[in-house]
Design a protein around this motif. Structure first.
Motif, mmCIF file in Angstrom:
data_model
loop_
_atom_site.group_PDB
_atom_site.id
_atom_site.type_symbol
_atom_site.label_atom_id
_atom_site.label_comp_id
_atom_site.label_asym_id
_atom_site.label_seq_id
_atom_site.Cartn_x
_atom_site.Cartn_y
_atom_site.Cartn_z
ATOM 1 N N ALA A 193 51.758 42.157 -2.485
ATOM 2 C CA ALA A 193 52.774 41.719 -1.526
ATOM 3 C C ALA A 193 52.674 42.519 -0.227
ATOM 4 O O ALA A 193 52.349 43.711 -0.248
ATOM 5 N N THR A 197 57.916 42.212 7.386
ATOM 6 C CA THR A 197 59.192 41.485 7.433
ATOM 7 C C THR A 197 58.982 39.999 7.188
ATOM 8 O O THR A 197 58.097 39.384 7.775
ATOM 9 N N TYR A 200 60.819 35.784 1.078
ATOM 10 C CA TYR A 200 60.007 35.600 -0.127
ATOM 11 C C TYR A 200 60.689 34.606 -1.066
ATOM 12 O O TYR A 200 61.907 34.447 -1.063
ATOM 13 N N LYS A 214 65.155 37.940 1.701
ATOM 14 C CA LYS A 214 64.475 38.401 2.916
ATOM 15 C C LYS A 214 64.409 39.920 2.877
ATOM 16 O O LYS A 214 65.218 40.591 2.230
ATOM 17 N N SER A 215 63.438 40.479 3.578
ATOM 18 C CA SER A 215 63.322 41.934 3.621
ATOM 19 C C SER A 215 62.460 42.352 4.803
ATOM 20 O O SER A 215 61.584 41.600 5.246
ATOM 21 N N ILE A 218 58.693 43.446 2.249
ATOM 22 C CA ILE A 218 58.727 42.558 1.084
ATOM 23 C C ILE A 218 58.265 43.278 -0.182
ATOM 24 O O ILE A 218 58.868 43.126 -1.246
ATOM 25 N N ARG A 221 61.014 45.453 -1.525
ATOM 26 C CA ARG A 221 62.121 44.676 -2.095
ATOM 27 C C ARG A 221 61.749 44.095 -3.445
ATOM 28 O O ARG A 221 62.571 44.061 -4.374
ATOM 29 N N TYR A 245 55.509 33.967 0.057
ATOM 30 C CA TYR A 245 56.292 34.558 1.135
ATOM 31 C C TYR A 245 55.830 34.021 2.474
ATOM 32 O O TYR A 245 54.722 33.504 2.626
ATOM 33 N N GLU A 258 66.393 32.642 5.562
ATOM 34 C CA GLU A 258 66.970 32.872 4.239
ATOM 35 C C GLU A 258 68.239 32.053 4.059
ATOM 36 O O GLU A 258 68.418 31.351 3.054
#
Length: 459
Positions: A193, A197, A200, A214-215, A218, A221, A245, A258
């Motif tokens: 991954a 930003t 996913y 969302k992150s 990713i 997270r 993602y 998201e």
């Protein structure tokens, strides 16, 4: 995994064409992980009109490898991948025919970017690769050469993935590609991954999306999801079989995607986020004396909010700060209930609008200053921020105070052109959640710039 390709041929009778050039980009959904391109000696003459179109002549191909010499490399770079091409039926037929001549069965699932573009970007003047990417602001060099056309198709496909809010493309890929399924301990997925930003999507073994998040990182997270021991995480760990993602380049677009895609796809483990998450809003009105008042009220659809809030305490705290910053009257912002002067007037921090001592023109000018800086109720503007790559920018489009959508564009493209905006914008629903997200974000965090389309100024 996708193998995005373009093939140039000799022309001629159906199924008698030969390949003169091929380019393939192996694409994992957010970046190119491998690539191959080569001229090919077709061992047959090239039609004159093809020479004029591509610039590839028989003299250029005399010392080029024959197809059988590059066949192994083509098999390797397309292994476990879905073939993607602009008019995929043609490219797949040509490639399959060449492998048939070698006695090798080459069978792949295909995705056609012409068909996808017609579905996801309707009403374009033309869907030829050159005209389509030009209208979308996608750079294209070496037109009618395999590498240039394939590279442009990568950028086009990347845009189409972003526009596919129902995630039909990736769901198909998950079903067809069992190698993407996770190992029991989920370690393989975490390692591959991106630490970037984006949004996913967790899929079950049927390709169905069961969770969207969302992150800003990713990978980090996903590690939290797969190491957590709460009930929801445990259920996700048992059911998840694949994660895809989309990179967004910045957190604001990740938040918007998201929110919108949870509502569209309704994943089973996102139930808490399907509903609107704001409860209060700040509105304005003019009282009988002509003063602009501010007021906190329950969120509703009758009044256009200036700012929305998740709860009353947050709204009240914010309004106290606004009152102080713009030297407003606590009575006219609803923070001090009185029939006479407000508390701030008694300590000489209010100029007396509460008792008509300050003129409405002077007071309203400060309120309008606040409104201009914090509300886009009737504005036409673009919010520009970082893109997914170094030479890309993102844009969020606000028209007449309504959120229209977002998109990505090349740095050298004229983004204020209305036709360009129409082509690249991924249209989104203008709901209160989107407004809350945008206003809260630009209030707390910096974006690269905001372009006012009416005044043509940059803030």
């Amino acid at each position: 995994m996708y193998a995005i390709l373009d093939i140039e041929t000799t022309g001629g009778k159906y199924n008698e064409e030969g390949i003169t050039e091929i380019a393939i980009y192996r694409f994992d959904g957010y970046q190119v992980v491998d690539q191959f391109s080569s001229l090919i000696n077709p061992e047959r003459p090239i039609q004159p009109f093809v020479v004029n179109l591509t610039g590839i002549s028989s003299d250029m191909l005399r010392n080029a490898p024959k197809f059988y010499e590059v066949a192994k490399r083509i098999i390797e770079i397309t292994e476990g991948a879905i073939l993607v091409a602009h008019n995929a039926k043609f490219d797949n037929r040509i490639l399959t025919t060449e492998f048939d001549r070698l006695g090798y069965q080459f069978e792949k699932e295909t995705i056609c970017t012409v068909e996808l573009a017609k579905k996801l970007i309707p009403d374009q003047e033309s869907y030829s690769l050159g005209k389509l990417v030009r209208s979308l602001g996608i750079p294209l060099s070496n037109r009618h050469r395999a590498q240039g056309d394939a590279k442009a198709t990568v950028a086009l496909f990347k845009m189409l993935l972003a526009k596919d809010t129902k995630k039909e493309i990736v769901s198909k890929m998950v079903r067809k590609d069992p190698k993407r399924q996770l190992e029991p301990k989920l370690l393989d997925l975490i390692e591959t991954a991106p630490r970037l930003t984006g949004v996913y999507y967790m899929h079950n073994k049927s390709g169905e999306i069961i969770y969207i998040g969302k992150s800003k990182n990713i990978q980090k997270r996903l590690t939290q999801h797969f190491t957590s021991d709460n009930k929801k995480s445990k259920r996700i760990q048992l059911e998840v079989h694949s994660v895809t993602y989309e990179l967004t380049g910045n957190e604001l677009i990740a938040l918007l995607k998201e929110s919108a895609e949870i509502k569209t796809n309704k994943p089973k483990y996102n139930r808490a986020l399907r509903k609107t998450f704001y409860n209060n809003q700040l509105v304005s009105f003019v009282d009988q004396d002509g003063y602009i008042n501010l007021k906190i009220e329950k969120a509703n659809t009758q009044n256009k909010p200036i700012i929305t809030f998740t709860n009353y305490q947050q709204a009240k705290s914010s309004l106290f700060k606004i009152t102080e910053k713009y030297a407003l009257c606590q009575k006219l912002t609803g923070l001090y209930k009185t029939k006479s002067s407000c508390f701030l007037y008694t300590i000489k921090e209010c100029y007396g609008a509460c008792i008509n001592e300050e003129s409405k023109e002077t007071y309203n000018a400060r309120v309008k200053d606040f409104l201009d800086k914090n509300s886009y109720a009737n504005q036409n503007m673009l919010i520009i921020d970082k893109g997914r790559d170094i030479d890309e920018r993102s844009v969020i489009y606000i028209e007449n105070g309504a959120y229209k959508g977002f998109g990505f564009y090349n740095l050298n493209f004229q983004i204020t052109n209305p036709e360009v905006l129409k082509s690249i914008i991924i249209h989104s629903k203008n709901d209160r959640d989107s407004q809350h997200i945008i206003q809260s974000y630009i209030k707390k965090k910096k974006v690269l710039k905001i372009i006012n389309l009416e005044k043509n100024t940059v803030n």
